[in-house]
Design an enzyme around this catalytic site. Structure first.
Site, PDB file in Angstrom:
ATOM      1  N   PRO A  62      60.788  37.322  98.384  1.00 15.06           N
ATOM      2  CA  PRO A  62      59.729  36.319  98.178  1.00 15.06           C
ATOM      3  C   PRO A  62      58.944  36.466  96.885  1.00 15.06           C
ATOM      4  O   PRO A  62      58.412  35.476  96.370  1.00 15.06           O
ATOM      5  CB  PRO A  62      58.817  36.519  99.400  1.00 15.06           C
ATOM      6  CG  PRO A  62      59.701  37.138 100.438  1.00 15.06           C
ATOM      7  CD  PRO A  62      60.665  38.008  99.686  1.00 15.06           C
ATOM      8  N   THR A 107      63.870  33.640  95.365  1.00 12.36           N
ATOM      9  CA  THR A 107      65.134  34.224  95.804  1.00 12.36           C
ATOM     10  C   THR A 107      64.963  34.726  97.224  1.00 12.36           C
ATOM     11  O   THR A 107      63.968  34.420  97.887  1.00 12.36           O
ATOM     12  CB  THR A 107      65.522  35.378  94.867  1.00 12.36           C
ATOM     13  OG1 THR A 107      64.586  36.450  95.030  1.00 12.36           O
ATOM     14  CG2 THR A 107      65.539  34.932  93.413  1.00 12.36           C
ATOM     15  N   TYR A 109      61.374  35.386  91.674  1.00 12.80           N
ATOM     16  CA  TYR A 109      61.711  33.993  91.430  1.00 12.80           C
ATOM     17  C   TYR A 109      62.818  33.910  90.369  1.00 12.80           C
ATOM     18  O   TYR A 109      63.038  34.849  89.611  1.00 12.80           O
ATOM     19  CB  TYR A 109      60.482  33.221  90.937  1.00 12.80           C
ATOM     20  CG  TYR A 109      59.298  33.262  91.877  1.00 12.80           C
ATOM     21  CD1 TYR A 109      59.013  32.199  92.710  1.00 12.80           C
ATOM     22  CD2 TYR A 109      58.456  34.380  91.909  1.00 12.80           C
ATOM     23  CE1 TYR A 109      57.920  32.234  93.572  1.00 12.80           C
ATOM     24  CE2 TYR A 109      57.368  34.426  92.767  1.00 12.80           C
ATOM     25  CZ  TYR A 109      57.097  33.356  93.596  1.00 12.80           C
ATOM     26  OH  TYR A 109      56.021  33.394  94.444  1.00 12.80           O
ATOM     27  N   ASN A 148      67.656  26.168  70.955  1.00 13.44           N
ATOM     28  CA  ASN A 148      69.098  26.457  70.954  1.00 13.44           C
ATOM     29  C   ASN A 148      69.942  25.186  70.871  1.00 13.44           C
ATOM     30  O   ASN A 148      71.073  25.234  70.412  1.00 13.44           O
ATOM     31  CB  ASN A 148      69.501  27.318  72.163  1.00 13.44           C
ATOM     32  CG  ASN A 148      69.053  26.735  73.474  1.00 13.44           C
ATOM     33  OD1 ASN A 148      68.434  25.675  73.526  1.00 13.44           O
ATOM     34  ND2 ASN A 148      69.332  27.442  74.554  1.00 13.44           N
ATOM     35  N   CYS A 149      69.391  24.044  71.259  1.00 11.37           N
ATOM     36  CA  CYS A 149      70.137  22.795  71.113  1.00 11.37           C
ATOM     37  C   CYS A 149      70.292  22.390  69.648  1.00 11.37           C
ATOM     38  O   CYS A 149      71.126  21.549  69.315  1.00 11.37           O
ATOM     39  CB  CYS A 149      69.449  21.667  71.883  1.00 11.37           C
ATOM     40  SG  CYS A 149      69.412  21.937  73.674  1.00 11.37           S
TER      41      CYS A 149
END
Length: 823
Positions: free
Chosen positions: A277, A274, A280, A43-44
């Protein structure tokens, strides 16, 4: 024990996590969901494809779905949007935008990598503006590029001066547009401080881009053709790129009661977990720890996302790992300049009320006596504990190298004065024996140990107002570049003989061009008993900071886009088709030729010697001209000019006479279509049909491929749930185009694997890739609806671009065909 791991989102974070998870375990069930078509793209690089720096669209595709699934044995589901997360039941809800199906998928572990989305404020008139775009993904890029080409765009306006805004500014300017950029703050590139960004403002103006700072977009008028700024200024524009910023794509997490933090990014611990547990989060969507100041922040950059993707896979697999935080190292190209930074800038430290010291220096990128040496404007920030808090640099050469060295030093806890002891490589083309990074360490050491005192550029005007004693120690010829108002010239080489001209009862402020002679002056005067302060960075830093924007009206009579350039002035296009097998080189020539102007030349290289004859035939049949066709070592090198050959004449013979009809006294052209019935579902026959079809399309023919009975298997891309007889057919038939058998020597599938291996070795595309490229070339794929009904084949199984019809559809296309094949 194997685990079922779901990943929401691909690209930098999600795709990295998926591949690392597979490398660590062959047993886990890994499913990656991506709501769009592309799961891993650069995307860059999107602005650089729009501007033509990146020539090949496919080069932006880091991994394809098919390639990634095969290489890593992953279940990748694109066009599949996760619409809900149920953390209590460990279930997600998924909607497939192609099939319309909605279903649930359970998980043991879940990784959220939803990234960020563009900020699109509620601006009056935006809904009626059909020329306003954002740039975040491949479809956005395609829309912008097509709009510029199709709508005769002359003037483009960028709203926002961050990374994407500046890259779009440069690339739109590169393709010949008038460009104007609007930024609400006082500067572009917010990671830099103002005086560093001023160098970019100057360079932007130098390229005739109009820059409107301290102003924002208030309203769209005339369907987006007129912009009204908050200042009341009105700008005419043909298109607008909204690059105001991005915000974490947190909707899923928010609805699932996953805890959010800074700027509503997902809160995670050092293990990227988060508040659930087994859930993520990674990438642009998360809150991270700022390694410099300890604050919570959100830093949407590719490096952190890649790093987090790898670490979360390690953590899930029980490998001890933590993500300590981010320091925000970044770099960007702005026309000829490179701007890079790491750590905090002054604005951030002031907001956090953290004390700091600043150093500005302006060394050369390499030894000054070596040709091509260029200045680097380098800034370093540190605190009383000698901790490096941040660094910024702008220049043309060696900029990112110095920032990377400082970033590494920061990461491993080096003190600011220890920069002088870092042993760096030296040769005149690359550096000085005392590298710019070393110089920063020496300057810091002098300040820390009281050998010099400094003030910054933004304190100078107050000194002028207070009529302080300011001494300019440059030589008199340097005054032509400007001077600080009210300063007195005493060149350094005269200083010792003129000390008596200076008052001892007040502070003496000194400056030179870049700071070094000012330091030497301060040492002379301190030894004479004066209280001396050197102006940091010298007059150069002050002058850059005082740059004033100079916008000029765009010429009204200039039409850069619409006018056809003289053929002699057209740039010759260089095309590399080496490594491609037939019909790859001709297909690549055709794709590039479609984008060229009449008279423009193409030099194409191919490693397939058959290309030498192919290019002659192709040019003859398409009205183009081969200017040269040579063998250079093991490569065919041909130069082709667009539209300069003789167009293929209309065929006239007795057999066709009955088919030709008069139209105002003129004959219709010969039928130039090609049709093909694909009845068989064997891999070798499918490959042959696709090669012939793409070759015919490259020669300018309009091609229709009609798939019936077993041939329908060629168009399958995924399985769907079925019942009854349809399910029985499914059990006996290949599930997708990549599972087709050979017609002979299949040997239980071993033959297919052998032919695929040979194809890969010889750079021949796999069948699914051939199918997609054929669609891109305009080949029409038609599935026989009667056969689909008999064999229980559903639309959801087939590629989205497939059309549906019966024998009448096929026969209608044969009316315009002079080539008809049955395979």
């Amino acid at each position: 024990m194997s685990k079922k791991i779901l990943i929401i989102g691909g690209v930098a974070g999600g795709a990295t996590a998926a591949t690392r998870l597979r490398r660590l375990s062959e047993d886990d069930d890994i499913i990656l969901f991506e709501k769009g078509e592309y799961i891993s793209f650069a995307n860059c690089g999107l602005p650089y494809y729009i501007g033509g720096t990146i020539k090949e669209r496919d080069s932006l595709m880091v991994q394809t779905v098919e390639g990634m699934e095969k290489q890593y044995s992953l279940d990748i589901r694109n066009f599949s949007e996760v619409t809900k997360i149920d953390p209590d039941q460990n279930v997600v809800t998924v909607h497939n935008s192609e099939s319309g199906e909605t279903y649930e998928e359970s998980f043991d572990e879940l990784i959220i990598s939803t990234g960020a989305k563009p900020i699109v404020p509620n601006i009056k008139g935006l809904s009626e503006a059909d020329n306003a775009f954002t740039l975040r993904n491949i479809p956005d890029m395609d829309q912008i590029k097509a709009y510029v080409t199709d709508k005769n765009v002359k003037t483009a306006t960028i709203i926002g001066g961050g990374f994407i805004g500046l890259e779009m500014m440069e690339n739109l300017k590169k393709i010949g547009l008038n460009v104007q950029l609007v930024e609400m703050s006082s500067q572009v590139m917010p990671n830099l401080d103002f005086e560093m960004a001023q160098q970019l403002h100057s360079q932007i103006n130098l390229h005739n881009v109009n820059l409107y700072l301290n102003d924002g977009l208030a309203e769209f008028q005339n369907n987006g053709k007129k912009l009204v700024l908050q200042s009341g200024k009105e700008l005419d524009t043909d298109m607008t790129i909204l690059s105001i910023g991005i915000t974490p794509a947190n909707d899923l997490a928010k609805d699932a009661k996953i805890e959010l933090g800074f700027k509503n990014a997902i809160k995670v611990n050092q293990h990227l977990q988060t508040n659930y547990p087994n859930i993520y989060a990674i990438g642009d969507v998360i809150q991270v720890h700022n390694l410099v100041d300890g604050s919570a922040t959100n830093i949407p950059l590719a490096w952190p996302a890649n790093r987090q993707g790898r670490l979360v896979a390690d953590i899930i697999n029980g490998i001890p790992a933590e993500y300590p935080g981010t320091q925000g190292t970044s770099v960007a190209k702005v026309f000829e300049l490179t701007a890079a930074s790491t750590g905090d800038n002054e604005k951030t430290l002031q907001r956090l009320d953290m004390p700091y010291h600043v150093i500005h220096i302006h060394p050369n990128s390499s030894a000054g006596y070596y040709p091509g040496a260029s200045p680097i404007n380098l800034k370093l920030i540190y605190n009383d504990d000698k901790k490096i808090l941040g660094a910024q640099a702008v220049g043309t050469k060696g900029v990112e190298k110095r920032i990377d060295v400082i970033s590494t030093a920061m990461r491993f806890g080096a003190k600011v004065d220890e920069l002088s002891s870092i042993e760096l490589s030296y040769a005149p083309p690359y550096s000085s024996a005392k590298d710019p990074v070393n110089m920063l360490g020496y300057v810091a050491d002098n300040e820390i140990n009281g050998r010099t005192k400094t003030i910054e550029w933004d304190q100078v005007d107050q000194l002028v107002d207070e009529k302080a004693t300011i001494i300019d120690v440059r030589n008199d010829f340097e005054l032509t570049t400007g001077k600080i108002p009210g300063s007195k010239l005493i060149p350094l080489n005269q200083l010792r003989n003129r000390v008596n001209e200076l008052p001892k009862n007040q502070t003496i402020y000194v400056y030179c061009q870049v700071g070094l002679r000012g330091y030497n002056t301060s040492r002379v005067l301190v030894n004479e008993g004066f209280d001396v302060v050197n102006i940091d960075g010298g007059f150069k830093t002050y002058k850059i900071a005082k740059y004033e924007i100079n916008n000029k009206p765009f010429p009204k009579d200039e039409d850069k886009v619409a006018k056809t350039p003289n053929a002699d002035n057209l740039q010759t296009l260089q095309v590399d088709a080496c490594g491609l097998q037939c019909p790859g080189p001709i297909l690549k020539v055709k794709q590039h030729m479609d984008k060229m102007d009449d008279g423009q030349k193409m030099v194409v290289k191919a490693s397939d010697f058959g290309f030498s004859a192919d290019i002659e035939s192709w040019a003859k049949n398409t009205g183009n001209k081969v200017l040269s066709n040579d063998i250079d070592g093991d490569t065919v090198v041909a130069t082709v000019q667009k539209g300069q050959g003789q167009a293929k004449p209309v065929k006239q013979n007795p057999e066709l006479a009955a088919e030709l009809a008069l139209n105002d006294g003129q004959l219709h052209e010969t039928k130039e279509g090609a049709t093909m019935v694909v009845f068989d579902g064997d891999l070798d026959k499918a490959l042959a049909s696709l090669i012939i079809a793409t070759g015919a399309a490259a020669m300018g023919k309009k091609v229709t491929m009609f798939f019936t009975f077993w041939g329908l298997n060629v168009l399958k891309k995924n399985k769907v749930k079925k019942h009854g007889v349809a399910k029985m057919f499914d059990m006996m038939l290949p599930s997708n185009a990549d599972k087709l058998p050979l017609s002979t020597m299949n040997m239980g599938g071993l033959g297919s694997k052998m032919i695929k291996s040979v194809m890969k070795k010889n750079n021949v595309d796999p069948l699914p890739v051939m199918i997609r490229k054929a669609n891109d070339l305009g080949i029409k794929f038609v599935a026989c609806t009667m056969s689909m009904g008999l064999m229980g084949v559903k639309k959801e199984e087939l590629y989205s671009f497939v059309e549906y019809g019966g024998v009448a559809t096929y026969l209608g296309d044969t009316e315009n065909s002079n080539l008809n094949l049955f395979i």
